[in-house]
Design an enzyme around this catalytic site. Structure first.
Site, mmCIF file in Angstrom:
data_model
loop_
_atom_site.group_PDB
_atom_site.id
_atom_site.type_symbol
_atom_site.label_atom_id
_atom_site.label_comp_id
_atom_site.label_asym_id
_atom_site.label_seq_id
_atom_site.Cartn_x
_atom_site.Cartn_y
_atom_site.Cartn_z
ATOM 1 N N ARG A 113 -17.376 -16.551 12.067
ATOM 2 C CA ARG A 113 -18.025 -15.294 12.077
ATOM 3 C C ARG A 113 -16.951 -14.494 13.062
ATOM 4 O O ARG A 113 -17.548 -13.384 13.502
ATOM 5 C CB ARG A 113 -19.633 -15.328 12.700
ATOM 6 N N LYS A 135 -9.250 -1.979 8.748
ATOM 7 C CA LYS A 135 -9.350 -2.463 7.368
ATOM 8 C C LYS A 135 -8.876 -3.503 7.062
ATOM 9 O O LYS A 135 -7.698 -3.884 6.907
ATOM 10 C CB LYS A 135 -9.000 -1.281 6.525
ATOM 11 N N GLU A 177 3.689 6.791 3.369
ATOM 12 C CA GLU A 177 2.427 7.052 4.361
ATOM 13 C C GLU A 177 2.665 7.998 5.529
ATOM 14 O O GLU A 177 1.900 8.559 6.110
ATOM 15 C CB GLU A 177 2.073 5.881 4.847
ATOM 16 N N LYS A 216 -3.080 8.082 13.365
ATOM 17 C CA LYS A 216 -4.276 7.239 12.670
ATOM 18 C C LYS A 216 -5.327 6.717 13.672
ATOM 19 O O LYS A 216 -6.602 6.922 13.432
ATOM 20 C CB LYS A 216 -3.813 5.910 12.073
ATOM 21 N N GLU A 226 -15.471 5.143 7.905
ATOM 22 C CA GLU A 226 -15.344 5.955 6.744
ATOM 23 C C GLU A 226 -16.777 6.659 6.454
ATOM 24 O O GLU A 226 -17.126 6.310 5.299
ATOM 25 C CB GLU A 226 -14.759 5.203 5.645
ATOM 26 N N ARG A 231 -12.115 9.910 7.879
ATOM 27 C CA ARG A 231 -11.031 8.838 7.593
ATOM 28 C C ARG A 231 -10.659 8.831 6.051
ATOM 29 O O ARG A 231 -9.526 8.477 5.771
ATOM 30 C CB ARG A 231 -11.843 7.357 7.880
ATOM 31 N N ASN A 235 -6.723 9.176 2.737
ATOM 32 C CA ASN A 235 -6.267 9.089 1.001
ATOM 33 C C ASN A 235 -5.524 10.361 0.465
ATOM 34 O O ASN A 235 -5.552 10.094 -0.609
ATOM 35 C CB ASN A 235 -7.684 8.899 0.392
ATOM 36 N N HIS A 238 -3.614 9.850 -2.569
ATOM 37 C CA HIS A 238 -3.760 8.473 -3.370
ATOM 38 C C HIS A 238 -4.419 8.674 -4.616
ATOM 39 O O HIS A 238 -4.515 7.576 -5.207
ATOM 40 C CB HIS A 238 -4.338 7.661 -2.038
ATOM 41 N N HIS A 242 -2.417 6.656 -6.805
ATOM 42 C CA HIS A 242 -3.130 5.326 -7.208
ATOM 43 C C HIS A 242 -3.125 5.100 -8.716
ATOM 44 O O HIS A 242 -2.828 4.082 -9.327
ATOM 45 C CB HIS A 242 -4.196 5.070 -6.649
ATOM 46 N N HIS A 253 4.003 1.460 -3.742
ATOM 47 C CA HIS A 253 2.768 2.417 -3.529
ATOM 48 C C HIS A 253 3.096 3.550 -2.570
ATOM 49 O O HIS A 253 2.578 4.926 -3.362
ATOM 50 C CB HIS A 253 1.826 1.356 -2.820
HETATM 51 N N1 LIG Z 1 -5.942 -2.088 6.032
HETATM 52 C C1 LIG Z 1 -5.333 -0.758 5.560
HETATM 53 O O1 LIG Z 1 -5.864 0.089 6.213
HETATM 54 C C2 LIG Z 1 -4.329 -0.687 4.602
HETATM 55 C C3 LIG Z 1 -3.625 0.640 4.571
HETATM 56 C C4 LIG Z 1 -2.601 0.620 3.517
HETATM 57 C C5 LIG Z 1 -2.254 -0.383 2.905
HETATM 58 N N2 LIG Z 1 -3.150 -1.489 3.115
HETATM 59 C C6 LIG Z 1 -2.633 -2.865 2.288
HETATM 60 O O2 LIG Z 1 -1.012 -3.171 2.455
HETATM 61 C C7 LIG Z 1 -0.464 -3.892 1.509
HETATM 62 C C8 LIG Z 1 0.842 -3.233 1.271
HETATM 63 O O3 LIG Z 1 1.504 -3.703 2.515
HETATM 64 P P1 LIG Z 1 3.153 -3.668 2.458
HETATM 65 O O4 LIG Z 1 3.508 -2.594 1.722
HETATM 66 O O5 LIG Z 1 3.673 -3.956 3.983
HETATM 67 O O6 LIG Z 1 3.197 -5.077 1.405
HETATM 68 P P2 LIG Z 1 3.656 -6.564 1.684
HETATM 69 O O7 LIG Z 1 2.972 -7.216 2.820
HETATM 70 O O8 LIG Z 1 3.637 -7.171 0.283
HETATM 71 O O9 LIG Z 1 5.276 -6.525 2.062
HETATM 72 C C9 LIG Z 1 6.016 -5.888 1.239
HETATM 73 C C10 LIG Z 1 7.327 -6.961 1.043
HETATM 74 O O10 LIG Z 1 8.112 -7.003 2.125
HETATM 75 C C11 LIG Z 1 8.370 -8.331 2.603
HETATM 76 N N3 LIG Z 1 8.473 -8.285 3.863
HETATM 77 C C12 LIG Z 1 7.743 -8.047 4.817
HETATM 78 N N4 LIG Z 1 8.126 -7.934 6.157
HETATM 79 C C13 LIG Z 1 9.572 -7.996 5.871
HETATM 80 C C14 LIG Z 1 10.726 -7.723 6.583
HETATM 81 N N5 LIG Z 1 10.614 -7.300 8.026
HETATM 82 N N6 LIG Z 1 11.830 -7.862 6.083
HETATM 83 C C15 LIG Z 1 12.115 -8.009 4.755
HETATM 84 N N7 LIG Z 1 11.225 -8.232 4.002
HETATM 85 C C16 LIG Z 1 9.866 -8.120 4.553
HETATM 86 C C17 LIG Z 1 7.029 -9.078 2.008
HETATM 87 O O11 LIG Z 1 7.247 -10.393 2.092
HETATM 88 C C18 LIG Z 1 6.828 -8.277 0.709
HETATM 89 O O12 LIG Z 1 7.540 -9.011 -0.209
HETATM 90 C C19 LIG Z 1 -1.605 -3.585 0.194
HETATM 91 O O13 LIG Z 1 -2.206 -4.625 -0.095
HETATM 92 C C20 LIG Z 1 -2.588 -2.395 0.871
HETATM 93 O O14 LIG Z 1 -3.615 -2.525 0.050
HETATM 94 C C21 LIG Z 1 -3.821 -1.720 3.774
HETATM 95 ZN ZN LIG Z 2 -1.483 4.088 0.951
#
Ligand SMILES: NC(=O)c1ccc[n+]([C@@H]2O[C@H](COP(=O)([O-])OP(=O)(O)OC[C@H]3O[C@@H](n4cnc5c(N)ncnc54)[C@H](O)[C@@H]3O)[C@@H](O)[C@H]2O)c1
Ligand SMILES: [Zn+2]
Length: 350
Positions: A113, A135, A177, A216, A226, A231, A235, A238, A242, A253
């Protein structure tokens, strides 16, 4: 290095942001039973770093990529947590991009939990966006982030050292972003305009990351779950972005967020919400980060936007659009008009 406190009601978090932040790892994890989650790519690049900073931790390496952000990986992580006999006062460290961060945060929220979570974001997107705000989620049955929780990390460690190995595509993803933040916050916008010719420069990015995190944090403090709509402003870009991401899929993205902002700024202008000069300045900034392709069948892609879970259903599309420097508005458009706009605008871009 800057220290930014995120004063949320559920659990405040501390963000260490900037060069040297990783040196805080020892202090933050001292005396804790540790579980480190990372992905295969990050492990390959940072194996020695992990071994040095977390010598006694249980390690869990999951396959990299969004397609693994699912229940199978989540339960694999939970199994490993059980195997490591983690106690309730243990700490999970999510060291990776947003995928690792989202799944790690969710696993930490579920195990017994809730055990404490520390985010060590290694992508620019994770540093400026996903690691802050609590999130957490996995994707399920083709719906992004549909199973998740709000669960604040205890600490976030944003160190630019990780950005050196990041491919340009991933940098652009974070820049998407950052520019979105610039369309919401005057200070970030002014810095971006002043530095628009060095957007991919790591020292510039390092400087602006802390501003984005601070922005943020302010939004999340006021609207953690949200509820008030504030919040939702995060978006911006997006809805269209999206939809295009789902339909066309090839770019990152953040690139689609930028393209979404580009289109939505044209719509906002035509709707009389956004003045031409500022709209042009914003689009010029976007053009420094991404090239705009010609989109075939953009009307079809727009229809996909209707299924965006952020829309409350019905025949309207909700867009968060820039209004003026540091100001935004919510624009609700009948679907038909939205699609017509996109067809007109998308077809016009070569
Ligand atoms: N929680 C939130 O508020 C929030 C906000 C925006 C996005 N997201 C989520 O985040 C995700 C996208 O995140 P992301 O773009 O970091 O994707 P990701 O975690 O897939 O990373 C992108 C790629 O970079 C590689 N990588 C990571 N660090 C590295 C480094 N230092 N050097 C080289 N390669 C590296 C990873 O292995 C992956 O192949 C999505 O699932 C999205 O839904 C969440
Ligand atoms: Zn985004």
């Amino acid at each position: 290095m800057q220290i930014i406190e995120v004063k949320t009601k559920s659990r405040p978090s501390t963000v260490y942001c900037g060069a040297g932040a990783a040196e805080k790892i020892g202090e933050v994890t001292r005396g804790k039973q540790l579980f480190v989650l990372t992905d295969t790519n990050v492990y390959r690049l940072y194996k020695e770093f992990i071994e040095e900073k977390f010598p006694a931790a249980a390690l869990c390496v999951v396959p990299a990529g969004e397609k693994h952000k699912n229940r199978h990986t989540l339960f694999f992580i939970l199994d490993k947590m059980l195997d490591a006999r983690l106690r309730r006062n243990a700490m999970l460290v999510a060291l990776g991009g947003g995928v690792v961060g989202d799944m790690g945060g969710l696993a930490a929220s579920l195990y017994m939990r809730g055990i404490s979570a520390v985010q060590v974001p290694t992508t620019l997107l994770a540093q400026v966006d996903s690691s802050v705000g609590g999130k957490t989620a996995i994707d399920h049955r083709g719906v992004k982030n549909v199973i998740g929780a709000f669960y604040q990390p205890q600490t976030v460690i944003c160190d630019p050292l990780f950005l050196r190995t990041l491919p340009k595509r991933e940098l652009r993803c974070g820049i998407g972003e950052i520019i979105k933040t610039g369309a919401l916050d005057k200070g970030v916008y002014e810095k971006l305009k002043a530095g628009e010719n060095r957007l991919f420069n790591l020292s510039f990015l390092e400087e602006i990351t802390a501003d984005c995190v601070r922005f943020k944090a302010g939004v999340v403090e006021k609207d953690e779950c949200e509820k008030s709509g504030l919040r939702k402003s995060l978006n911006m870009g997006h809805t269209t972005g999206h939809a295009l991401e789902l339909f066309y899929g090839r770019r990152s993205h953040g690139a689609y967020v930028l393209i979404g902002m580009y289109f939505e700024s044209l719509i906002a202008e035509r709707e009389g919400i956004l003045a031409h000069a500022y709209a042009e300045a914003l689009r010029a900034l976007i053009g420094k980060a991404v090239t705009l392709p010609h989109f075939e069948n953009i009307g079809e892609a727009a229809r996909v936007a209707l299924y965006d879970k952020k829309n409350e259903g019905g025949d309207e599309i909700s867009l968060i659009v820039p209004k003026d420097v540091g100001a935004y508005a919510e624009l609700r458009l009948p679907v038909g008009r939205y699609i017509a706009y996109l067809q007109e605008i998308g077809g016009g871009i070569a």
